[in-house]
Design an enzyme around this catalytic site. Structure first.
Site, PDB file in Angstrom:
ATOM      1  N   GLY A  92     -15.112  17.538 -15.559  1.00  0.00           N
ATOM      2  CA  GLY A  92     -14.152  18.642 -15.542  1.00  0.00           C
ATOM      3  C   GLY A  92     -14.779  20.009 -15.384  1.00  0.00           C
TER       4      GLY A  92
ATOM      5  N   CYS B 180      13.617   4.841  -2.553  1.00  0.00           N
ATOM      6  CA  CYS B 180      13.171   5.074  -1.179  1.00  0.00           C
ATOM      7  C   CYS B 180      14.142   4.426  -0.194  1.00  0.00           C
ATOM      8  CB  CYS B 180      11.759   4.518  -0.974  1.00  0.00           C
ATOM      9  SG  CYS B 180      11.211   4.573   0.748  1.00  0.00           S
TER      10      CYS B 180
ATOM     11  N   CYS C  94      11.943   1.414   1.734  1.00  0.00           N
ATOM     12  CA  CYS C  94      11.428   0.231   1.042  1.00  0.00           C
ATOM     13  C   CYS C  94      12.117  -0.001  -0.303  1.00  0.00           C
ATOM     14  CB  CYS C  94       9.913   0.340   0.836  1.00  0.00           C
ATOM     15  SG  CYS C  94       9.430   1.499  -0.444  1.00  0.00           S
TER      16      CYS C  94
ATOM     17  N   CYS D 286       9.407   7.342   0.485  1.00  0.00           N
ATOM     18  CA  CYS D 286       8.109   7.352  -0.167  1.00  0.00           C
ATOM     19  C   CYS D 286       7.204   8.389   0.496  1.00  0.00           C
ATOM     20  CB  CYS D 286       7.419   5.990  -0.028  1.00  0.00           C
ATOM     21  SG  CYS D 286       8.071   4.734  -1.106  1.00  0.00           S
TER      22      CYS D 286
ATOM     23  N   CYS E  81       4.554   2.378   1.355  1.00  0.00           N
ATOM     24  CA  CYS E  81       5.912   2.126   1.828  1.00  0.00           C
ATOM     25  C   CYS E  81       5.910   1.056   2.927  1.00  0.00           C
ATOM     26  CB  CYS E  81       6.510   3.426   2.361  1.00  0.00           C
ATOM     27  SG  CYS E  81       8.279   3.373   2.642  1.00  0.00           S
TER      28      CYS E  81
END
Lengths: 257, 284
Positions: free
Chosen positions: B31, B240, B243, B265, B271
């Site tokens: 980080g 979606c 899909c 998506c 997808c």
């Protein structure tokens, strides 16, 4: 009497060839308000910065009694300790409120910042504290989500005070807190400050060129000229019976309303 | 082409070594933003010059590269960067998340879970999470060093005060390994939980700002929040359109000028795989 909250010994600071502060010593007790007065360029603000740790002195030292009772020289504190002291046990009220506030953050966020800095992670509690403190500095609670840019000069100063007091510090530094405000607003602010200082038992170091402000807020006075303290004593004594010629001049140059 | 006009993967070897050193330091201090001498790349800042330099430094001839932009493999940024490495490093490229060994991404984490033999490279525009509250770089560095992160919560406080909930939906700040707070780049906060305990190495590169940071595999990443306003993953009302997925990040697409819209998506690979599987099921 217990040991002083803060004591300064032989503080000196030069800017190149110009001595801004020469051999200044004093003590400040808990709950005591000390005014540093003098004309522009007399070294008041330099002295305030030396005491507050914003500047390192060329000579001398400042000793502060921490919350746990130990006495520490400010120069011996590491950066983390110094900053945590400034966020918790000390407060700063600047003449220019934009230096003391986050101007694009709401009033509530300004007040809550210190709480969040010391680890409060509960929104409801932070907001309740912010509301309480807005009330104590007489700002309408409906203004809690407004940023300080929408506030008047007097309100900004009061918000600065609330932002500092929320962690219940023991020592406040104020640099011309009433500078640039009109007389009636000054009067309200001074009244509020007097009340808070008395209620909370705050110690205050106040820098001002306005003797009336010093008289209203402080117990003791240091008069500075050309970097030196030329007179000190109880506020009433210094203002009513000035001994040094320069102090006499200062006092006599105040216009009586 | 007989002689390659560039060194393998465009950057010279000295530069790669410099960047690899920065990467190693970034992994060692999860980080923490490691400064590095970012190079001029043959593309404009904002196009992922940081991510490209990371990828160029870690890629080998055997790697399989996938590049996504907002989840999609077929947008300009993704296509260009994929072509860049196909040309300069002659590596195999793919759009299949599971096949890739290096995935360079802009603004998304793939829906398909990553594995330990993969590296996710993020393109980062502004690496400093404290920037909008504290403009001074010297001050933000001190704040990181002393872990003075109170102001991050001031930002979240402002959100709740204004909107009644934490309205930050992307670049949502997170604490890495209980120490440094980082900006996870402008991924939606929907993706933040995927950073936590991820088996893949995650590298972040900001070219213009000259910073590299990292999340080592299996590192704790916690999104900031308040006790009474906990972090919440974005939830979608719709599924979606293609899909039918209900647990992927959806893009809202305007389809006509009469207010018509649909949700699809954002991760095109995810997808398409789902659609293929559905077709296969239907055929059987």
């Amino acid at each position: 009497m217990s040991a002083p909250l803060l004591s300064a010994q032989g503080l000196s600071k030069r800017y190149g060839a110009v001595p801004a502060c020469r051999d200044v010593s004093f003590e400040l007790n808990e709950g005591e308000a000390l005014a540093i007065v003098g004309e522009s360029g007399s070294g008041k603000t330099t002295l305030l910065n030396l005491i507050g740790g914003a500047l390192a002195p060329d000579a001398g030292e400042v000793v502060y009694r921490m919350r746990d009772g130990t006495e520490r020289a400010l120069s011996s504190l590491n950066e983390a300790e110094r900053r945590s002291l400034m966020r918790t046990d000390w407060g700063f009220v600047h003449q220019d409120s934009s230096r003391g506030l986050r101007m694009n953050v709401s009033a509530g966020g300004n007040i809550g910042e210190r709480l969040m800095a010391v680890g409060d992670r509960h929104y409801g509690r932070i907001r309740a504290s912010a509301l309480e403190w807005l009330g104590r500095v007489e700002i309408d609670s409906a203004r809690i989500d407004d940023p300080p840019t929408t506030y008047s000069g007097g309100m900004r100063q009061r918000l600065q005070i609330a932002r500092n007091l929320v962690t219940r510090p023991r020592l406040m530094f104020m640099d011309e807190p009433t500078g640039g405000l009109d007389v009636s607003v000054q009067a309200r602010l001074l009244d509020l400050l007097r009340g808070l200082i008395a209620d909370m038992g705050l110690a205050v170091v106040l820098v001002t060129h306005d003797l009336a402000v010093a008289r209203l807020l402080s117990h003791r006075i240091l008069v500075m000229r050309q970097g030196e303290v030329i007179e000190s004593g109880l506020t009433d004594r210094v203002l009513d019976d000035p001994q040094a010629p320069y102090t006499q001049l200062l006092v006599s140059s105040v216009l009586a309303a | 082409m007989t002689a390659r006009p560039y060194n393998f993967a465009y950057l010279d070897e000295q530069t790669k070594r410099m960047i690899r050193r920065a990467i190693l330091k970034a992994i060692a201090i999860p980080g923490y933003q490691v400064p590095f001498a970012s190079r001029e790349m043959p593309m404009p800042y904002g196009w992922g010059t940081g991510g490209v330099q990371l990828t160029a430094s870690i890629i080998g001839p055997d790697d399989v590269l996938k590049v996504i932009d907002q989840g999609a493999d077929d947008t300009t940024n993704a296509v260009s960067i994929r072509a860049f490495f196909a040309k300069t490093a002659d590596v195999a490229t793919t759009t299949d998340t599971t096949q890739a060994t290096i995935i360079q991404t802009r603004h998304r984490v793939p829906e398909t879970p990553l594995s330990a033999d993969q590296i996710l490279v993020y393109q980062v525009p502004i690496p400093e999470p404290l920037r909008f509250l504290e403009p001074r770089e010297t001050e933000t560095r001190t704040m990181h060093a002393l872990a003075e992160y109170g102001v991050m919560h001031v930002k979240l406080y402002e959100d709740i005060a204004r909107h009644g909930h934490i309205a930050t939906t992307y670049a949502y700040p997170a604490r890495v390994a209980d120490r440094y707070i980082m900006d996870p780049s402008p991924i939606p906060k929907f993706d933040n939980p995927k950073l936590d305990d991820c088996p893949a190495l995650q590298l972040f590169g900001a070219g213009r700002e000259q910073r590299i940071y990292a999340i080592p595999p299996f590192t704790r990443v916690v999104s900031l929040d308040f006790e009474d306003h906990p972090f919440e993953r974005t939830k979608f009302e719709a599924a979606c359109e293609f899909c039918g997925s209900r647990d992927s990040f959806l893009d809202e697409v305007v389809i006509d000028d009469k207010g018509g819209r649909m949700f699809v998506c954002s991760d095109t690979d995810y997808c398409q795989k789902r659609q293929q599987a559905q077709k296969k099921d239907a055929a059987e």
